[in-house]
Enzyme design. Structure first.
Site, short mmCIF file in Angstrom:
data_model
loop_
_atom_site.label_atom_id
_atom_site.label_comp_id
_atom_site.label_asym_id
_atom_site.label_seq_id
_atom_site.Cartn_x
_atom_site.Cartn_y
_atom_site.Cartn_z
N ALA A 1 -1.78 8.52 -14.79
CA ALA A 1 -1.61 9.87 -14.23
C ALA A 1 -2.97 10.55 -14.11
O ALA A 1 -3.90 10.23 -14.82
CB ALA A 1 -0.70 10.68 -15.14
N ASN B 1 0.81 -1.22 0.00
CA ASN B 1 0.00 0.00 0.00
C ASN B 1 0.84 1.27 0.00
O ASN B 1 0.31 2.37 -0.08
CB ASN B 1 -0.95 0.00 1.20
CG ASN B 1 -2.27 -0.67 0.84
OD1 ASN B 1 -2.38 -1.27 -0.22
ND2 ASN B 1 -3.26 -0.56 1.71
N GLY C 1 -6.67 8.51 -3.78
CA GLY C 1 -7.43 8.79 -2.56
C GLY C 1 -7.86 7.47 -1.96
O GLY C 1 -7.22 6.45 -2.18
N CYS D 1 -7.36 3.75 2.09
CA CYS D 1 -6.18 2.92 2.37
C CYS D 1 -4.84 3.59 2.05
O CYS D 1 -4.01 3.74 2.94
CB CYS D 1 -6.29 1.62 1.60
SG CYS D 1 -7.81 0.76 1.98
C1 UGA Z 1 -6.06 -0.30 -2.33
C2 UGA Z 1 -5.15 -1.42 -2.85
O1 UGA Z 1 -5.12 -1.38 -4.28
C3 UGA Z 1 -5.64 -2.79 -2.41
O2 UGA Z 1 -4.71 -3.79 -2.83
C4 UGA Z 1 -5.72 -2.79 -0.87
O3 UGA Z 1 -6.22 -4.02 -0.39
C5 UGA Z 1 -6.65 -1.68 -0.43
O4 UGA Z 1 -6.14 -0.42 -0.90
C6 UGA Z 1 -6.71 -1.71 1.09
O5 UGA Z 1 -5.68 -1.58 1.74
O6 UGA Z 1 -7.79 -2.03 1.63
P1 UGA Z 1 -8.43 0.71 -3.05
O7 UGA Z 1 -8.17 1.76 -2.01
O8 UGA Z 1 -9.75 0.06 -3.08
O9 UGA Z 1 -7.34 -0.47 -2.90
O10 UGA Z 1 -8.21 1.41 -4.43
P2 UGA Z 1 -7.31 1.31 -5.76
O11 UGA Z 1 -8.12 0.73 -6.84
O12 UGA Z 1 -6.00 0.68 -5.50
O13 UGA Z 1 -7.12 2.87 -6.06
C7 UGA Z 1 -6.59 3.76 -5.09
C8 UGA Z 1 -6.48 5.16 -5.63
O14 UGA Z 1 -5.44 5.24 -6.59
C9 UGA Z 1 -7.74 5.68 -6.36
O15 UGA Z 1 -7.98 6.99 -5.94
C10 UGA Z 1 -7.38 5.62 -7.82
O16 UGA Z 1 -8.07 6.57 -8.59
C11 UGA Z 1 -5.89 5.92 -7.75
N1 UGA Z 1 -5.12 5.40 -8.91
C12 UGA Z 1 -5.01 4.06 -9.12
C13 UGA Z 1 -4.47 6.29 -9.76
O17 UGA Z 1 -4.54 7.52 -9.57
N2 UGA Z 1 -3.73 5.79 -10.79
C14 UGA Z 1 -3.61 4.46 -11.04
O18 UGA Z 1 -2.92 4.07 -12.00
C15 UGA Z 1 -4.26 3.58 -10.17
#
Ligand code: UGA
Length: 427
Positions: free
Chosen positions: A249, A205, A254, A257
């Site tokens: 990008a 994370n 947000g 987590c």
């Molecule tokens: C994240 C982790 O991906 C999970 O593996 C973990 O289990 C989880 O936290 C947790 O600790 O419970 P999550 O918070 O649901 O999962 O969301 P993600 O899909 O990973 O996205 C997180 C943020 O990163 C979002 O705001 C998304 O818009 C942003 N993001 C993601 C980007 O800006 N660019 C990307 O290429 C990918």
């Protein structure tokens, strides 16, 4: 197997539903009475694709039950999953829910059991926690760590077919039992110590947002140097050592987590006597991305936002969720309001949450309504329906044809043909 799951949040409810679906008998303990009443009727209190159906199905098959009483769920369970929240308070991990849950759990143990921590906890906590629990029971138990890696919006997919299952157990019998419980679930397996398992969770994370902040920095450079972020990131991700994921990008990350765990790991490292410099830069870069975006909005609005009507498309921290915790939209709206803008906003799933948390904003269910009279469209969360907007209709609704694309989803050429001024990030 007979299982108990403490806490019906994202992690707990998904874990319970999936293990029930795989044929286990699962009791879920939830202390929030309102939430519990909903769950007992088969209603899921948050939006997660496929979860409500799975919960209802397993409730009906009597493989899944919900209760407030530890005395009902714990005594017969062979494995008890602890899935309560571990928020950060002023950068420190707040473990009060974990201590409270493990106390009640220990008090209700009636047979030897495996207690599996799924909550994200500071690495190395097991010794202290075990000692705490022994104060409330004479029964034998093994405290292990099985961290959760599911993403909101993709929770079922990630739980049924994860990349890996990490089992942090010093005891081989406990490890074997957990390996057998996870039969039927995909992914690689790694058995290690509980402390290592807990650190793997934080490392993951922290590393993923590091990739995102890196991509966002490259995007800013693309703007400055006249390069195309999409090509640069594609070319970068083609290197198999780097990989294409988590390099999109935009306005930054947000959610409940990444921001919390970056903060927590920075402090865990500090307490262990190490200055984790990279993580501080990751956080700063993420915050700077909002300012950078506001700069674009300002420039495209002729240098002032006083009285300008701005429409925000997307409030949740990412698509396919109603969750707005630490969403970019919150910080962006605050910054724009400070500059005197009038904000209209819409979201397919998060309006209810947003209305509770954000004041001084006009909310609309329909994006075209939200865009009525707007001086700029700001794409904040890339929901599919916003990617498929009819821009002829959008143009007619707006007062000024300006689009600032915080997730780089729109086709610049097409929009410019329709008379829109357009900017993405790094395009
Ligand atoms: C994240 C982790 O991906 C999970 O593996 C973990 O289990 C989880 O936290 C947790 O600790 O419970 P999550 O918070 O649901 O999962 O969301 P993600 O899909 O990973 O996205 C997180 C943020 O990163 C979002 O705001 C998304 O818009 C942003 N993001 C993601 C980007 O800006 N660019 C990307 O290429 C990918």
């Amino acid at each position: 197997m007979n299982l108990a799951v403490i806490g019906a949040g994202y992690v707990g409810l998904v874990t319970a539903a999936v293990f029930a679906e795989l044929g286990n008998r699962v009791w879920v303990i939830e202390i929030d009475e309102e939430k519990l009443a909903k769950l007992q009727k088969g209603e899921v209190p948050f939006y997660e694709p496929g979860l409500a159906e799975l919960v209802l199905k397993n409730l009906e098959k009597k493989r899944l039950s919900f209760t407030r009483a530890y005395s009902k769920a714990v005594p017969g369970a062979e494995v008890i999953f602890v899935c309560v929240g571990t928020p950060t308070k002023r950068g420190k991990v707040d473990l009060s829910a974990v201590y409270e849950a493990t106390r009640e759990l220990a008090e209700n143990l009636k047979q030897p059991a495996i207690v599996a921590l799924k909550s994200t906890v500071p690495p190395g906590i097991n010794l202290k926690l075990e000692e705490w629990m022994r104060g409330f029971t004479q029964e034998e138990f093994e405290l292990v760590s099985v961290p959760e890696f599911l993403r909101e919006g993709k929770a079922l997919e990630d739980t049924l077919s994860p990349h890996r299952v990490i089992i942090g157990a010093n005891n081989t019998v406990a490890a074997e039992k957990l390996l057998s419980l996870h039969r039927g679930i995909g992914g690689e397996r790694l058995v290690c110590s509980p402390t290592s398992a807990q650190l793997i969770k934080y490392a993951a994370n922290a590393f993923l947002p590091t990739k995102i902040s890196f991509a966002n920095s490259i995007a800013v450079l693309c703007d400055k140097l006249g390069a195309e972020v999409e090509s640069v990131i594609k070319g970068l991700g083609m290197d198999r050592r780097i990989g294409p994921e988590y390099l999109k990008a935009g306005l930054g990350y947000g959610g409940s987590c990444f921001p919390k765990d970056i903060e927590a790991l920075t402090n865990i490292a500090k307490e262990a006597g190490y200055d984790f410099r990279i993580l501080k830069a990751v956080k700063k870069t993420n915050q700077a991305q909002i300012k950078y975006f506001v700069g674009k909005v300002l420039r495209l609005s002729g240098g002032s936002l006083k009285g300008r009507v701005l429409t925000i498309l997307g409030l949740s921290f990412k698509p396919e969720t109603s969750d707005i915790r630490e969403a970019s939209s919150l910080y962006l709206i605050k910054a724009l309001k400070k500059l005197g803008a009038k904000i209209r906003a819409t979201d397919p799933a998060a309006l209810k949450e947003a209305k509770k948390k954000i004041k001084g904003v006009a909310f609309f269910a329909d994006p075209y309504q939200a865009l009525k009279g707007a001086d700029a469209l700001l794409l904040v969360t890339e929901w599919e329906e916003y990617q498929k907007l009819d821009f002829e209709k959008v143009g007619q609704a707006m007062r000024t044809r300006v689009v600032v694309d915080g997730r780089n989803v729109y086709n610049q050429e097409e929009l410019e043909k329709l008379g829109f001024a357009y900017e993405g990030i790094g395009k």
